[in-house]
Design a protein around this motif. Sequence first.
Motif, PDB file in Angstrom:
ATOM      1  N   PHE A 328       0.836  -1.206   0.000  1.00 25.68           N
ATOM      2  CA  PHE A 328       0.000   0.000   0.000  1.00 25.68           C
ATOM      3  C   PHE A 328       0.871   1.258   0.000  1.00 25.68           C
ATOM      4  O   PHE A 328       0.603   2.219  -0.737  1.00 25.68           O
ATOM      5  CB  PHE A 328      -0.918   0.037   1.229  1.00 25.68           C
ATOM      6  CG  PHE A 328      -1.878  -1.111   1.336  1.00 25.68           C
ATOM      7  CD1 PHE A 328      -2.398  -1.718   0.196  1.00 25.68           C
ATOM      8  CD2 PHE A 328      -2.267  -1.599   2.576  1.00 25.68           C
ATOM      9  CE1 PHE A 328      -3.286  -2.776   0.298  1.00 25.68           C
ATOM     10  CE2 PHE A 328      -3.148  -2.649   2.691  1.00 25.68           C
ATOM     11  CZ  PHE A 328      -3.656  -3.246   1.555  1.00 25.68           C
ATOM     12  N   ASP A 332       0.973   4.124  -2.849  1.00 25.39           N
ATOM     13  CA  ASP A 332       0.573   5.495  -2.535  1.00 25.39           C
ATOM     14  C   ASP A 332       1.652   6.487  -2.941  1.00 25.39           C
ATOM     15  O   ASP A 332       1.349   7.569  -3.462  1.00 25.39           O
ATOM     16  CB  ASP A 332       0.272   5.631  -1.037  1.00 25.39           C
ATOM     17  CG  ASP A 332      -1.013   4.927  -0.627  1.00 25.39           C
ATOM     18  OD1 ASP A 332      -1.847   4.654  -1.497  1.00 25.39           O
ATOM     19  OD2 ASP A 332      -1.165   4.639   0.582  1.00 25.39           O
ATOM     20  N   SER A 393      -5.844   7.377  -0.282  1.00 28.66           N
ATOM     21  CA  SER A 393      -4.703   6.456  -0.295  1.00 28.66           C
ATOM     22  C   SER A 393      -5.120   5.060   0.150  1.00 28.66           C
ATOM     23  O   SER A 393      -6.085   4.879   0.891  1.00 28.66           O
ATOM     24  CB  SER A 393      -3.585   6.972   0.620  1.00 28.66           C
ATOM     25  OG  SER A 393      -3.983   6.890   1.980  1.00 28.66           O
ATOM     26  N   GLU A 394      -4.398   4.068  -0.335  1.00 26.65           N
ATOM     27  CA  GLU A 394      -4.675   2.678   0.040  1.00 26.65           C
ATOM     28  C   GLU A 394      -4.382   2.447   1.518  1.00 26.65           C
ATOM     29  O   GLU A 394      -5.067   1.658   2.179  1.00 26.65           O
ATOM     30  CB  GLU A 394      -3.838   1.725  -0.827  1.00 26.65           C
ATOM     31  CG  GLU A 394      -4.230   1.739  -2.294  1.00 26.65           C
ATOM     32  CD  GLU A 394      -3.437   0.738  -3.117  1.00 26.65           C
ATOM     33  OE1 GLU A 394      -3.264  -0.408  -2.659  1.00 26.65           O
ATOM     34  OE2 GLU A 394      -2.986   1.100  -4.220  1.00 26.65           O
ATOM     35  N   TYR A 397      -7.238   3.779   3.578  1.00 21.97           N
ATOM     36  CA  TYR A 397      -8.396   2.903   3.362  1.00 21.97           C
ATOM     37  C   TYR A 397      -8.305   1.686   4.277  1.00 21.97           C
ATOM     38  O   TYR A 397      -9.306   1.216   4.814  1.00 21.97           O
ATOM     39  CB  TYR A 397      -8.452   2.461   1.898  1.00 21.97           C
ATOM     40  CG  TYR A 397      -9.643   1.592   1.571  1.00 21.97           C
ATOM     41  CD1 TYR A 397     -10.880   2.160   1.284  1.00 21.97           C
ATOM     42  CD2 TYR A 397      -9.530   0.207   1.558  1.00 21.97           C
ATOM     43  CE1 TYR A 397     -11.981   1.370   0.992  1.00 21.97           C
ATOM     44  CE2 TYR A 397     -10.626  -0.600   1.273  1.00 21.97           C
ATOM     45  CZ  TYR A 397     -11.842  -0.011   0.986  1.00 21.97           C
ATOM     46  OH  TYR A 397     -12.934  -0.804   0.707  1.00 21.97           O
ATOM     47  N   GLU A 398      -7.077   1.177   4.476  1.00 23.68           N
ATOM     48  CA  GLU A 398      -6.863   0.004   5.333  1.00 23.68           C
ATOM     49  C   GLU A 398      -6.860   0.386   6.811  1.00 23.68           C
ATOM     50  O   GLU A 398      -7.415  -0.310   7.650  1.00 23.68           O
ATOM     51  CB  GLU A 398      -5.528  -0.662   4.973  1.00 23.68           C
ATOM     52  CG  GLU A 398      -5.172  -1.889   5.802  1.00 23.68           C
ATOM     53  CD  GLU A 398      -6.052  -3.094   5.508  1.00 23.68           C
ATOM     54  OE1 GLU A 398      -6.047  -4.046   6.317  1.00 23.68           O
ATOM     55  OE2 GLU A 398      -6.761  -3.084   4.478  1.00 23.68           O
TER      56      GLU A 398
END
Length: 671
Positions: A328, A332, A393-394, A397-398
């Motif tokens: 991730f 990003d 951003s990933e 999100y996580e």
Amino acid sequence: MNKPLLIEIGVEELPAIPFLKELPNIEKKWTDILEKNRLLCDFEFFYTPRRLVLWHREFQIKQEDSIEEMFGAPIKIAYKDGEPTGAALGFAKKCGVDINELGKIDQGKGKVLYYKKEVSGTQSKELLNEMINEFINSLNFGKSMRWANRSDSFIRPIRNLAILLGDEIVDAELFGVKSSNSSFAHRMVSYEPFTFDFAGDYFCKLDKNGVILYPDERRKLILNQMKEIEAVNGVKIEIDSELLEEVVAITEYPTALIGKFDEEFLTLPEEVIVTSMKENQRYFAVYKDDKLTNHFIVVSNSKTDDFSLITAGNEKVLRPRLADAMFFYKNDIKNGLSNEGLKKLVFVEGLGSMYDKCEREAIIAQHLADTFGLKDNELIKKAVMLSKADLMSEMVYEFTELQGLMGYYYAKIANEDEKVSTALKEQYLPDGEESDLPSTIFSSIVALSYKLDNLMALFSIGKIPSGSKDPFGLRRAAAGIVKIAIEHKLPVDLEKIIDALSNNYKNLDKKQLVEFFNERLFKIFDVNPSVLKAVLGSGETNIYEISQKLCALNPIVLSDSFKEYSATFKRVANIIKDIDVTITLNIDETILEDKEEKELVAAFKKVNSTEYKTYEDKLDALFGLKPQLDNFFDNVFVNHENEDIKTNRKNIIGKIYQAFKTIADIKEITI
């Protein structure tokens, strides 16, 4: 007569977080049930993930006998022409006695029907079944589940119920499970139940069967094991208090173990590693020389002599978690920090997208920069427009809790100005009671803009906190604005901000928002409410100035001598009732007659013509007029027959009141 009472409710593993949220209420709920059933006594509550235990060293085996009094209709209604009416007959039936057994009593408003009877206390064992069911049903863990063919629900299936009063099994049933004198050992010791004959036997056998019942003991054991690991390995373990309580709640026989992960993952931001370990695996971070190491602490719930497989298993599980985080992070960085995606991300229905929100915040930020005399308008605008970019951003999100922080890292990698990257990290501060505050005025403007837009935007569409409900954290936002203003001595004036920017918020009720904000001030400032009311009565709307006036006035009001001041200034307040203190008041010194009024005017002129560096100095000087005011009130007749003299004397007091009111409206202060 008293006997020990032991209640154990056996469950499948309780989820820690919802259980810990309800934990502060559990003892109170059982206490209320004991009190309602007239069986109130001391008790202790213990828990593990598989059992809830209520332990009473001395429990009444029977309710105390009581007297029940019943009151009926007035005698003049109960009897007519010497014969009982329906009211009397109905009361007798309610009491379960013949009408001749009813008495009369005078309650001060005439005699009424009366009946008193002795009620024999019920045996405790006959009440416990209903009490325990009521207790379990009172617990609120948020979500619950059904199992087997049952229609009722609980947070987890009930598997066992043990109730011993002395050495007697109390007959009861909970979710279809009948009470017994059995319990279950730690899963790694045995799956078979064990029996016990009395409470002492229960505690002893639990210990022998691998269960540490007392949460305090489990907590102490974990901390001692961690200290040993620190000493042996020369490291420092970060004790996250919330995580520690969670681990205590999910273990029956805890053992702290040290594991490690590949050093390559240390290239990730520290917060990413710590968050991933904590949120996904319940691991504690390990430091050496104040730097994060590639080690972690896991607290096992296993009972074994060889923990090597457990350590290896946790290391194996952690690796893909960190590998995902690395993936991730690199993605990003490759994609860069862009806010274009925010145009498709809805903020709140009726308030547009997150991009729209950033644009509104940018307008606020530029207004604040001008107000505070900051020259970085374009840089501030850039910081605000990038502030929510990491929501796309990933990594965020996580791990949503990393919003803002990831923006900081990505901005640094993109070589953005240090002011911008720091502001992204600090934009949500303060985010709790003990939270840090933004470190600079630049960051403070970005944080204030976020909070001010939340307030104005959400109020404009009717999303206003009510009762205990505040889903958007607007009360916290108001408190944050106050804290930032005070910390950085910023002239934050909500009324002026709303006046300047209200065109951007259709249907915003300025008065409603200002009232909400001022109500919050009574929660935020730890002062006598009348002191805050007095300061607000001065017309002050600048938050920093309000805080300074409070700091000056409150110690005086709290002082032992203020009662003496209070009597004098009540007389001031009484006189100004008949004066329009909103206009300019003039004192004509040529018609001063009495020595006391001349002395008061002279003293006031000196006080009023002096420049004061602080509110404290000015208040000291104004309160220093007390002797002259007392002499004036004691010796000067204000309501003189000459209207000019009368008006002049009232104006003297009015001008002194006006001088006070530049700091606070003294007539509002009560002690």
